[in-house]
Design a protein around this motif. Structure first.
Motif, short mmCIF file in Angstrom:
data_model
loop_
_atom_site.label_atom_id
_atom_site.label_comp_id
_atom_site.label_asym_id
_atom_site.label_seq_id
_atom_site.Cartn_x
_atom_site.Cartn_y
_atom_site.Cartn_z
N ALA A 242 0.84 -1.20 0.00
CA ALA A 242 0.00 0.00 0.00
C ALA A 242 0.87 1.25 0.00
CB ALA A 242 -0.92 -0.02 1.22
N GLU A 243 1.57 1.49 -1.11
CA GLU A 243 2.48 2.63 -1.14
C GLU A 243 1.73 3.96 -1.18
OE1 GLU A 243 1.21 1.88 -5.19
OE2 GLU A 243 2.07 0.53 -3.70
N ASN A 244 0.51 3.97 -1.73
CA ASN A 244 -0.24 5.22 -1.82
C ASN A 244 -1.09 5.47 -0.58
OD1 ASN A 244 0.52 6.52 -4.16
ND2 ASN A 244 -0.87 5.36 -5.45
N THR A 245 -1.71 4.42 -0.05
CA THR A 245 -2.60 4.61 1.09
C THR A 245 -1.82 4.83 2.38
OG1 THR A 245 -2.72 2.21 1.41
CG2 THR A 245 -4.43 3.24 0.05
N ASP A 246 -0.60 4.31 2.45
CA ASP A 246 0.22 4.49 3.65
C ASP A 246 1.69 4.61 3.26
OD1 ASP A 246 1.27 4.63 6.16
OD2 ASP A 246 0.24 2.86 6.94
N PRO A 247 2.08 5.77 2.67
CA PRO A 247 3.47 5.91 2.19
C PRO A 247 4.50 5.82 3.31
CG PRO A 247 2.27 7.98 2.03
CD PRO A 247 1.27 6.94 2.35
N ASP A 248 4.15 6.25 4.52
CA ASP A 248 5.11 6.18 5.63
C ASP A 248 5.46 4.72 5.95
OD1 ASP A 248 5.22 8.92 5.86
OD2 ASP A 248 3.68 9.01 7.42
#
Length: 293
Positions: A242-248
């Motif tokens: 989930a690089e977009n929904t949770d980039p951190d």
């Protein structure tokens, strides 16, 4: 760490009229935004887990040739060329052409192929697994010979070439080879013997991280046995997370993979959504932070 974009789906809203424009825009966003590698698939039918044969699919090397003309910086490759799809001499010529026309940005991503339905559907022979790996190794040998000063014959078990003439040669004298897959006995041995890059599968969580770590340990063992410089091989990874929904959380995960030696992570757009804003968010929010890892 570098970012790659793997453009594995052409199924977007109104794709019947927007397919070419969205591919072009996504590639140009990546090219201008610091993405290191842009890949498309080498399939004639879309994979079953991505919608199946009745979803749109462009031929890979035609697509890369087009992308070479609308980009300037990003490396271009298939992820991965199916060894059964093309005669190795013609494949070497095709990849050489891509490299010449992209001014040295081409890569040969290659593997043993697996999608039997598209082979049967379009009448292409699909040998057993053991034979496909034999053909893969011979193909790597043919490409190596064609990207050298040796333009003589090649005599293999499956392929016989009377003359391996290849002009013009790639601008760098050769084309980097990325071998996809994590098979420990054959695939990773081929990486150590012939490849300049590997491509593994990553995901969030400890189990996936431990799997990648193990695969890299196996690759190192093959390199040690064959006398190959393990550190010279580029370690890349196709990541499903989930690089977009949770980039951190994604970037923290990449810190862990970077410690293993992974230097490039490739991400995939979501099917049925416009990939242009997805790519734009990545180059704006992820690429700068990822480059610091």
């Amino acid at each position: 760490m570098d970012l790659g974009l793997h453009y594995f789906t052409f199924t977007h809203p109104e794709w019947e009229t927007t397919l070419a424009d969205r591919l072009t825009e996504t590639a140009q966003v990546a090219d201008e935004g610091g993405v290191n590698l842009f890949t498309v698939m080498d399939h004639w039918f879309q994979m079953l887990n991505a919608g199946g044969p009745y979803e749109p699919m462009l031929e890979g090397y035609t697509s890369l040739g087009y992308l070479a003309g609308v980009t300037k910086n990003v490396r271009l490759s298939l992820l991965v060329t199916g060894v059964t799809y093309r005669h190795p001499g013609l494949l070497a010529k095709t990849v050489s052409t891509l490299d010449v026309l992209s001014r040295g940005r081409g890569m040969l991503g290659i593997g043993a192929a697996w999608y039997d339905r598209e082979h049967a559907g379009l009448g292409v022979p699909f040998p057993p697994t053991a034979e496909r790996f034999e053909r893969l190794e011979e193909t790597l040998q043919v490409c190596r010979q064609m990207w050298s000063e040796n333009d003589g014959a090649f005599e293999g078990k499956h392929y016989q070439l009377a003359e391996t003439i290849n002009l013009p040669q790639p601008p760098r004298g050769t084309v980097p080879v990325m071998i996809g897959g994590g098979g420990e006995k054959k695939t990773l041995r081929l990486v150590a013997q012939y490849g300049q890059a590997c491509n593994l599968f990553g995901a969030p969580g400890d189990e996936a991280l431990e799997t990648v770590a193990h695969k890299l340990d196996v690759l190192r063992e093959h390199c040690d046995r064959l006398g190959t410089d393990y550190d010279a091989i580029e370690k890349t990874m196709l990541y499903q997370g989930a690089e977009n929904t949770d980039p951190d959380a994604f970037l923290k995960d990449m810190e862990r993979y970077a410690k293993l030696g992974i230097s490039l992570v490739a991400l995939m757009p979501t099917p049925y959504e416009n990939p242009v804003p997805w790519a734009t968010r990545l180059v704006e929010d992820v690429v700068p932070r990822l480059s610091e890892i």
